[in-house]
Motif scaffolding. Structure first.
Motif, PDB file in Angstrom:
ATOM      1  N   LYS A  47     -15.031  -3.774  -3.542  1.00  0.00           N
ATOM      2  CA  LYS A  47     -16.336  -3.434  -4.237  1.00  0.00           C
ATOM      3  C   LYS A  47     -17.491  -4.186  -2.691  1.00  0.00           C
ATOM      4  O   LYS A  47     -17.631  -4.516  -2.442  1.00  0.00           O
ATOM      5  N   THR A  65      -4.774  -9.252  -1.469  1.00  0.00           N
ATOM      6  CA  THR A  65      -4.235  -7.885  -1.979  1.00  0.00           C
ATOM      7  C   THR A  65      -2.232  -8.073  -2.499  1.00  0.00           C
ATOM      8  O   THR A  65      -1.945  -6.719  -2.927  1.00  0.00           O
ATOM      9  N   ALA A  94     -10.647  -5.834  -9.446  1.00  0.00           N
ATOM     10  CA  ALA A  94     -12.338  -5.568 -10.010  1.00  0.00           C
ATOM     11  C   ALA A  94     -12.695  -6.888  -9.172  1.00  0.00           C
ATOM     12  O   ALA A  94     -13.827  -6.563  -9.535  1.00  0.00           O
ATOM     13  N   ALA A 154     -11.197   0.170   2.275  1.00  0.00           N
ATOM     14  CA  ALA A 154      -9.160   0.737   1.765  1.00  0.00           C
ATOM     15  C   ALA A 154      -8.803   0.081   1.185  1.00  0.00           C
ATOM     16  O   ALA A 154      -7.447   0.099   1.011  1.00  0.00           O
ATOM     17  N   ASN A 155      -9.143  -1.882   0.799  1.00  0.00           N
ATOM     18  CA  ASN A 155      -8.239  -2.640   0.594  1.00  0.00           C
ATOM     19  C   ASN A 155      -8.558  -3.041  -1.040  1.00  0.00           C
ATOM     20  O   ASN A 155      -8.314  -3.416  -1.705  1.00  0.00           O
ATOM     21  N   ARG A 177       2.463   2.289  -3.515  1.00  0.00           N
ATOM     22  CA  ARG A 177       2.021   2.081  -4.312  1.00  0.00           C
ATOM     23  C   ARG A 177       1.208   3.664  -4.055  1.00  0.00           C
ATOM     24  O   ARG A 177       1.443   4.414  -5.625  1.00  0.00           O
ATOM     25  N   ARG A 178       1.450   4.570  -2.612  1.00  0.00           N
ATOM     26  CA  ARG A 178       0.687   5.521  -2.461  1.00  0.00           C
ATOM     27  C   ARG A 178       1.909   6.392  -2.921  1.00  0.00           C
ATOM     28  O   ARG A 178       1.490   7.555  -3.090  1.00  0.00           O
ATOM     29  N   GLU A 210     -16.250  -5.192 -20.417  1.00  0.00           N
ATOM     30  CA  GLU A 210     -15.203  -4.714 -19.161  1.00  0.00           C
ATOM     31  C   GLU A 210     -14.327  -4.410 -20.395  1.00  0.00           C
ATOM     32  O   GLU A 210     -13.615  -3.381 -20.850  1.00  0.00           O
ATOM     33  N   ARG A 230     -22.500  -8.380 -20.595  1.00  0.00           N
ATOM     34  CA  ARG A 230     -20.834  -8.788 -19.906  1.00  0.00           C
ATOM     35  C   ARG A 230     -19.832  -9.533 -20.141  1.00  0.00           C
ATOM     36  O   ARG A 230     -18.766  -9.038 -19.207  1.00  0.00           O
ATOM     37  N   ILE A 256     -25.142  -8.303 -10.134  1.00  0.00           N
ATOM     38  CA  ILE A 256     -23.488  -8.140  -9.663  1.00  0.00           C
ATOM     39  C   ILE A 256     -22.632  -8.479 -11.075  1.00  0.00           C
ATOM     40  O   ILE A 256     -21.572  -8.218 -11.576  1.00  0.00           O
ATOM     41  N   GLY A 257     -23.255  -9.596 -11.425  1.00  0.00           N
ATOM     42  CA  GLY A 257     -22.259 -10.549 -12.241  1.00  0.00           C
ATOM     43  C   GLY A 257     -21.146 -11.046 -12.347  1.00  0.00           C
ATOM     44  O   GLY A 257     -20.365 -11.352 -13.239  1.00  0.00           O
ATOM     45  N   ARG A 258     -20.876 -11.228 -10.960  1.00  0.00           N
ATOM     46  CA  ARG A 258     -19.416 -11.545 -10.399  1.00  0.00           C
ATOM     47  C   ARG A 258     -19.719 -12.397  -9.157  1.00  0.00           C
ATOM     48  O   ARG A 258     -20.418 -11.979  -8.290  1.00  0.00           O
ATOM     49  N   ARG A 259     -19.032 -13.271  -8.956  1.00  0.00           N
ATOM     50  CA  ARG A 259     -19.277 -14.156  -8.294  1.00  0.00           C
ATOM     51  C   ARG A 259     -18.568 -13.122  -6.290  1.00  0.00           C
ATOM     52  O   ARG A 259     -16.956 -13.709  -6.539  1.00  0.00           O
ATOM     53  N   PHE A 261     -21.520  -5.159  -1.148  1.00  0.00           N
ATOM     54  CA  PHE A 261     -22.110  -4.996  -1.627  1.00  0.00           C
ATOM     55  C   PHE A 261     -23.584  -5.448  -0.666  1.00  0.00           C
ATOM     56  O   PHE A 261     -22.728  -6.202   0.337  1.00  0.00           O
ATOM     57  N   ILE A 283     -15.275  -7.991  -4.910  1.00  0.00           N
ATOM     58  CA  ILE A 283     -16.477  -7.891  -4.074  1.00  0.00           C
ATOM     59  C   ILE A 283     -16.588  -8.636  -3.363  1.00  0.00           C
ATOM     60  O   ILE A 283     -16.663 -10.211  -2.915  1.00  0.00           O
ATOM     61  N   MET A 300       0.592  -1.257   0.230  1.00  0.00           N
ATOM     62  CA  MET A 300       0.073   0.190   0.444  1.00  0.00           C
ATOM     63  C   MET A 300       0.747   0.979  -0.532  1.00  0.00           C
ATOM     64  O   MET A 300       0.599   2.160  -0.793  1.00  0.00           O
ATOM     65  N   GLU A 305     -26.054 -11.820 -19.483  1.00  0.00           N
ATOM     66  CA  GLU A 305     -25.019 -11.994 -19.696  1.00  0.00           C
ATOM     67  C   GLU A 305     -23.800 -12.491 -20.959  1.00  0.00           C
ATOM     68  O   GLU A 305     -23.237 -12.880 -20.550  1.00  0.00           O
ATOM     69  N   PRO A 317     -17.519  -2.608 -16.138  1.00  0.00           N
ATOM     70  CA  PRO A 317     -17.267  -3.445 -14.998  1.00  0.00           C
ATOM     71  C   PRO A 317     -19.057  -4.256 -14.821  1.00  0.00           C
ATOM     72  O   PRO A 317     -19.867  -3.981 -15.696  1.00  0.00           O
ATOM     73  N   PRO A 318     -18.846  -5.655 -15.149  1.00  0.00           N
ATOM     74  CA  PRO A 318     -19.993  -6.678 -14.704  1.00  0.00           C
ATOM     75  C   PRO A 318     -21.097  -6.199 -14.211  1.00  0.00           C
ATOM     76  O   PRO A 318     -22.476  -5.572 -14.056  1.00  0.00           O
ATOM     77  N   GLU A 319     -21.459  -5.824 -12.980  1.00  0.00           N
ATOM     78  CA  GLU A 319     -22.023  -4.741 -12.338  1.00  0.00           C
ATOM     79  C   GLU A 319     -22.267  -3.645 -12.533  1.00  0.00           C
ATOM     80  O   GLU A 319     -23.659  -2.628 -12.124  1.00  0.00           O
ATOM     81  N   GLN A 320     -21.874  -3.233 -14.020  1.00  0.00           N
ATOM     82  CA  GLN A 320     -22.632  -1.462 -14.458  1.00  0.00           C
ATOM     83  C   GLN A 320     -23.414  -1.842 -15.637  1.00  0.00           C
ATOM     84  O   GLN A 320     -23.393  -0.980 -17.002  1.00  0.00           O
TER      85      GLN A 320
END
Lengths: 333, 333
Positions: B182, B50, B61, B178-179, A4-5, A199, A195, B251-254, B184, B64, A1, A192, A205-208
């Motif tokens: 996303k 991570t 991405a 923070a890590n 990366r920052r 992306e 998706r 969501i379309g992702r597991r 839900f 989830i 982390m 389906e 992404p799939p969720e959008q």
């Protein structure tokens, strides 16, 4: 982390020095858009909703932009690409289904008999969709679509379907996201199906991705592992009045920008445009018979009639593809 | 944009100097969690997915995380809070519905007759839900929920319902985000109900709330403006086997992490746990009769029976509320 920052901070500072020389102001975020009313409307809208402290400022969380897919983000002629996928699947699956040679609507697809197919009507199309989109797990379906996309070519443009996307729209999506928008697809196409490529093709992404759905059932598979099985029943058609309903269900916020190209987008555009504050409703008018296709009020695919009238009446932005787009498709890979 | 980037860069650099003194390593991201197996499992999981280049690395991405709401993010006793809302609405609306005094199931609600209410069964509950959740626009419903949340108090804890959320879970949501996760909500509760408070209470925006839905219809209202009208028909129950279905649709992702507390979460946990790579399935066991409530296998609300057995069999992480949580609810505001 931490590492990366440091990198992020360094990049930001490196960027600042060039920006202070005016590089940012000079660069055009929409290079494939010709200067004109449509491009200006987009740039003005983005400027005003992102101007902190301005009268039209919209918090980033509420910067929701919804895009139709067929005819808005990628082409849709001579038939919706998902329908072409279904036809190609019928051909691929014919060996396992010898009775299809004599059985409608499959016979017509295999014989390229468009009249016969038309005669089978909506019922025939639903049978074709059921035979090619259901009776398998969601993972199996996604793999089938991915295989098709990897090898199929558009019948007249001879390009992979994922290169039938519109370059100006890719730039617009990127531009909106760079300005804090969250970009969604809201399409009559199957969720389906979309998706699988959304992306990579659009950065969405799939969720959008919001789209039409079939009934899916949870079950424990033969291997003892849970799986999702695609049933043959249609669950929800995300088209016309279904679009605001789909937006409400999946997003739960009214978009401040909506972009479509056909009467199937009318209610989404009405819904987006009617909210409080600054709003931008956009329609692509397919006017370019040379580079793409020219069609509107009488087209069977992507009919644009009522929405074109309403755009004129309500001052929505109509994008004239021939005049407003410098480029239509991205360079071949 | 330029100004914001300068600020971000400055903040990052300011942050770096303190981090280099070791402040980051010392701070506990989950201060309301007692040290123990559950907390360690969470921290180990986040560390491994991570760790860039590690065997279990997961791209941001795909990070989830899905959380049940009732009993997982906020309490659910003595009855689901949405049901309490419905009862309170029946009382509020009784003046406009004088016939309710003699008409079941409303009579029982107004008379606080729990036996009578129980006798009305599922049909009675659906009538109460229809009378309080439908026959209005989505905007009207959201305003009604917001009004209720602003004044209602939990019957025994005497707190606003939005302060019946779990402090350790708020920290977990923040830690995950923070890590790069996303987060839900995937709940049996109504999506229109939860969205009213989810963003403020949990930092989860409307588009990341998945729940049960009623049929909603698009229409042009009396004022000529488009609106979404809540119909009385139930559309989708996002509970039990409905949860993986709802996850797939929205969501379309597991998910790679799923957190629940009852048998209604079993299939979501199975689905999340069965994916490839590192997975974390968590269950809250309500063991704290003093600070919260103690209930599991025989509870009418939040029954935890099969999922508790499966957690033991599959090595899922069971959070013992009494032992694992230093604090249950946040400090009163």
């Amino acid at each position: 982390m931490l590492n990366r920052r440091i990198v992020v901070a360094a990049l930001l500072l490196a960027g600042l020095s060039s920006w202070s020389l005016g590089a940012l102001a000079q660069s055009d975020p929409l290079p494939s858009w010709n200067d004109g009313k449509a491009k200006q409307a987009i740039i003005d809208f983005v400027a005003k909703v992102t101007r902190d402290g301005g009268a039209d400022f919209v918090k980033p969380a509420e910067r929701i932009a919804t895009f139709d897919n067929d005819g808005t983000l990628w082409a849709e002629q001579p038939v919706y690409f998902q329908l072409q996928f279904a036809f190609d699947e019928v051909k691929r699956l014919a060996a396992q289904n010898p009775d299809w040679k004599a059985k409608e609507p499959f016979r017509s697809v295999l014989a390229r008999d468009l009249k016969g197919l038309a005669a089978s009507g909506e019922k025939g199309l639903l049978q074709i969709m059921a035979a090619t989109h259901t009776g398998m797990t969601t993972d199996q379906f996604a793999a089938t679509v991915a295989n098709w996309l990897a090898s199929a070519r558009h019948p007249t443009k001879q390009r992979p379907y994922t290169e039938m996307v519109y370059q100006p729209q890719l730039e617009l999506l990127t531009y909106l996201r760079a300005n804090g928008f969250k970009t969604f697809i809201v399409s009559g196409g199957g969720v389906e199906f979309m998706r699988v490529f959304a992306e990579k093709a659009y950065g969405i992404p799939p969720e959008q991705v919001v789209g039409s759905t079939g009934v899916v059932k949870f079950r424990i598979g033969g291997d003892g592992r849970p799986e999702l099985f695609k049933d043959s029943k249609v669950e929800f058609v995300d088209d016309g009045p279904g679009k605001p309903v789909g937006i409400n269900r999946a997003i739960g916020r009214r978009p401040i920008l909506a972009f479509g190209n056909s009467d199937g987008d009318l209610q989404m555009l009405q819904y987006a445009a009617a909210g409080p504050g600054a709003r931008l409703a956009l329609i692509i008018h397919h006017t370019d018979a040379e580079r793409e296709w020219a069609y509107d009020r009488t087209s069977k695919i992507g009919k644009l009639d009522k929405a074109l009238d309403e755009a004129a009446a309500k001052g929505w932005t109509v994008v004239d593809m021939k005049a407003d787009w410098k480029t239509v498709f991205p360079a071949s890979k």
